[in-house]
Design a protein around this motif. Structure first.
Motif, PDB file in Angstrom:
ATOM      1  N   VAL A   1       0.843  -1.198   0.000  1.00 48.80           N
ATOM      2  CA  VAL A   1       0.000   0.000   0.000  1.00 48.80           C
ATOM      3  C   VAL A   1       0.875   1.243   0.000  1.00 48.80           C
ATOM      4  N   GLY A   2       1.895   1.270   0.823  1.00 44.99           N
ATOM      5  CA  GLY A   2       2.796   2.422   0.877  1.00 44.99           C
ATOM      6  C   GLY A   2       3.467   2.685  -0.464  1.00 44.99           C
ATOM      7  N   ASN A   3       3.928   1.622  -1.106  1.00 44.31           N
ATOM      8  CA  ASN A   3       4.554   1.763  -2.426  1.00 44.31           C
ATOM      9  C   ASN A   3       3.566   2.290  -3.448  1.00 44.31           C
ATOM     10  N   ARG A   4       2.340   1.789  -3.380  1.00 45.47           N
ATOM     11  CA  ARG A   4       1.312   2.229  -4.332  1.00 45.47           C
ATOM     12  C   ARG A   4       0.978   3.702  -4.132  1.00 45.47           C
ATOM     13  N   VAL A   5       0.868   4.133  -2.876  1.00 43.06           N
ATOM     14  CA  VAL A   5       0.612   5.554  -2.590  1.00 43.06           C
ATOM     15  C   VAL A   5       1.747   6.399  -3.166  1.00 43.06           C
ATOM     16  N   ARG A   6       2.992   6.001  -2.897  1.00 44.10           N
ATOM     17  CA  ARG A   6       4.139   6.758  -3.400  1.00 44.10           C
ATOM     18  C   ARG A   6       4.145   6.805  -4.928  1.00 44.10           C
ATOM     19  N   ASN A   7       3.918   5.660  -5.574  1.00 43.73           N
ATOM     20  CA  ASN A   7       3.932   5.627  -7.038  1.00 43.73           C
ATOM     21  C   ASN A   7       2.850   6.519  -7.635  1.00 43.73           C
ATOM     22  N   LEU A   8       1.648   6.444  -7.096  1.00 40.49           N
ATOM     23  CA  LEU A   8       0.561   7.291  -7.600  1.00 40.49           C
ATOM     24  C   LEU A   8       0.853   8.770  -7.357  1.00 40.49           C
ATOM     25  N   ARG A   9       1.399   9.067  -6.187  1.00 35.42           N
ATOM     26  CA  ARG A   9       1.745  10.464  -5.875  1.00 35.42           C
ATOM     27  C   ARG A   9       2.787  10.982  -6.852  1.00 35.42           C
ATOM     28  N   GLU A  10       3.814  10.185  -7.103  1.00 36.45           N
ATOM     29  CA  GLU A  10       4.876  10.606  -8.016  1.00 36.45           C
ATOM     30  C   GLU A  10       4.370  10.710  -9.456  1.00 36.45           C
ATOM     31  N   GLU A  11       3.480   9.811  -9.875  1.00 38.41           N
ATOM     32  CA  GLU A  11       2.888   9.899 -11.216  1.00 38.41           C
ATOM     33  C   GLU A  11       2.163  11.225 -11.408  1.00 38.41           C
ATOM     34  N   ARG A  12       1.587  11.722 -10.332  1.00 39.60           N
ATOM     35  CA  ARG A  12       0.844  12.984 -10.389  1.00 39.60           C
ATOM     36  C   ARG A  12       1.725  14.189 -10.073  1.00 39.60           C
ATOM     37  N   GLU A  13       3.022  13.908  -9.911  1.00 41.53           N
ATOM     38  CA  GLU A  13       4.021  14.947  -9.649  1.00 41.53           C
ATOM     39  C   GLU A  13       3.666  15.779  -8.420  1.00 41.53           C
ATOM     40  N   LEU A  14       3.260  15.069  -7.376  1.00 42.97           N
ATOM     41  CA  LEU A  14       2.941  15.712  -6.103  1.00 42.97           C
ATOM     42  C   LEU A  14       4.045  15.413  -5.108  1.00 42.97           C
ATOM     43  N   SER A  15       4.377  16.383  -4.300  1.00 45.75           N
ATOM     44  CA  SER A  15       5.300  16.152  -3.190  1.00 45.75           C
ATOM     45  C   SER A  15       4.512  15.554  -2.025  1.00 45.75           C
ATOM     46  N   GLN A  16       5.224  14.988  -1.079  1.00 42.50           N
ATOM     47  CA  GLN A  16       4.554  14.504   0.129  1.00 42.50           C
ATOM     48  C   GLN A  16       3.852  15.667   0.830  1.00 42.50           C
ATOM     49  N   GLU A  17       4.491  16.805   0.829  1.00 44.22           N
ATOM     50  CA  GLU A  17       3.905  17.981   1.478  1.00 44.22           C
ATOM     51  C   GLU A  17       2.593  18.381   0.800  1.00 44.22           C
TER      52      GLU A  17
ATOM     53  N   ALA B   1      -0.115  15.905   1.580  1.00 40.52           N
ATOM     54  CA  ALA B   1      -0.551  16.140   2.958  1.00 40.52           C
ATOM     55  C   ALA B   1      -1.530  17.314   3.026  1.00 40.52           C
ATOM     56  N   GLU B   2      -1.218  18.382   2.331  1.00 40.84           N
ATOM     57  CA  GLU B   2      -2.119  19.546   2.307  1.00 40.84           C
ATOM     58  C   GLU B   2      -3.474  19.168   1.722  1.00 40.84           C
ATOM     59  N   MET B   3      -3.461  18.374   0.671  1.00 39.13           N
ATOM     60  CA  MET B   3      -4.699  17.988  -0.009  1.00 39.13           C
ATOM     61  C   MET B   3      -5.578  17.087   0.850  1.00 39.13           C
ATOM     62  N   THR B   4      -4.965  16.337   1.748  1.00 40.55           N
ATOM     63  CA  THR B   4      -5.694  15.379   2.565  1.00 40.55           C
ATOM     64  C   THR B   4      -5.991  15.865   3.974  1.00 40.55           C
ATOM     65  N   GLY B   5      -5.259  16.871   4.425  1.00 36.93           N
ATOM     66  CA  GLY B   5      -5.396  17.308   5.808  1.00 36.93           C
ATOM     67  C   GLY B   5      -4.551  16.490   6.773  1.00 36.93           C
ATOM     68  N   LEU B   6      -3.731  15.595   6.233  1.00 34.86           N
ATOM     69  CA  LEU B   6      -2.807  14.814   7.049  1.00 34.86           C
ATOM     70  C   LEU B   6      -1.492  15.567   7.161  1.00 34.86           C
ATOM     71  N   SER B   7      -0.666  15.165   8.089  1.00 32.81           N
ATOM     72  CA  SER B   7       0.658  15.787   8.183  1.00 32.81           C
ATOM     73  C   SER B   7       1.583  15.157   7.141  1.00 32.81           C
ATOM     74  N   ARG B   8       2.616  15.889   6.740  1.00 30.29           N
ATOM     75  CA  ARG B   8       3.598  15.336   5.811  1.00 30.29           C
ATOM     76  C   ARG B   8       4.265  14.126   6.431  1.00 30.29           C
ATOM     77  N   HIS B   9       4.486  14.163   7.725  1.00 27.37           N
ATOM     78  CA  HIS B   9       5.116  13.043   8.419  1.00 27.37           C
ATOM     79  C   HIS B   9       4.239  11.785   8.339  1.00 27.37           C
ATOM     80  N   THR B  10       2.944  11.945   8.422  1.00 24.93           N
ATOM     81  CA  THR B  10       2.035  10.805   8.294  1.00 24.93           C
ATOM     82  C   THR B  10       2.118  10.212   6.895  1.00 24.93           C
TER      83      THR B  10
END
Length: 77
Positions: free
Chosen positions: A17-33, A36-45
């Motif tokens: 699941v973690g790998n899939r989240v990272r891959n999808l995020r990177e495909e969309r050219e989004l940073s973790q930060e 996090a802003e889009m979800t309301g979660l912290s970047r650390h989460t």
């Protein structure tokens, strides 16, 4: 009740699941930060979910899936 430590197969699923989240995020050219802003979660989460250091909730996964514009089931494939 979960055992301590968790069985290896549970940790494998967490990593998938973690790998899939990272891959999808990177495909969309989004940073973790940005994710996090889009979800309301912290970047650390987000970081901990991607590295499988955190047994996240279905609520967090639903927020992430929506931000990534995928069905939640896509995070498990």
């Amino acid at each position: 009740m979960p055992t301590d430590p968790l069985p290896a197969w549970v940790l494998q699923q967490r990593r998938r699941v973690g790998n899939r989240v990272r891959n999808l995020r990177e495909e969309r050219e989004l940073s973790q930060e940005r994710l996090a802003e889009m979800t309301g979660l912290s970047r650390h989460t987000v970081y901990r979910i991607e590295l499988a250091q955190y047994g996240t909730s279905i609520d967090h996964l639903a927020l992430i899936a929506r931000a990534l514009r995928v069905e939640i089931v896509a995070l498990f494939s």
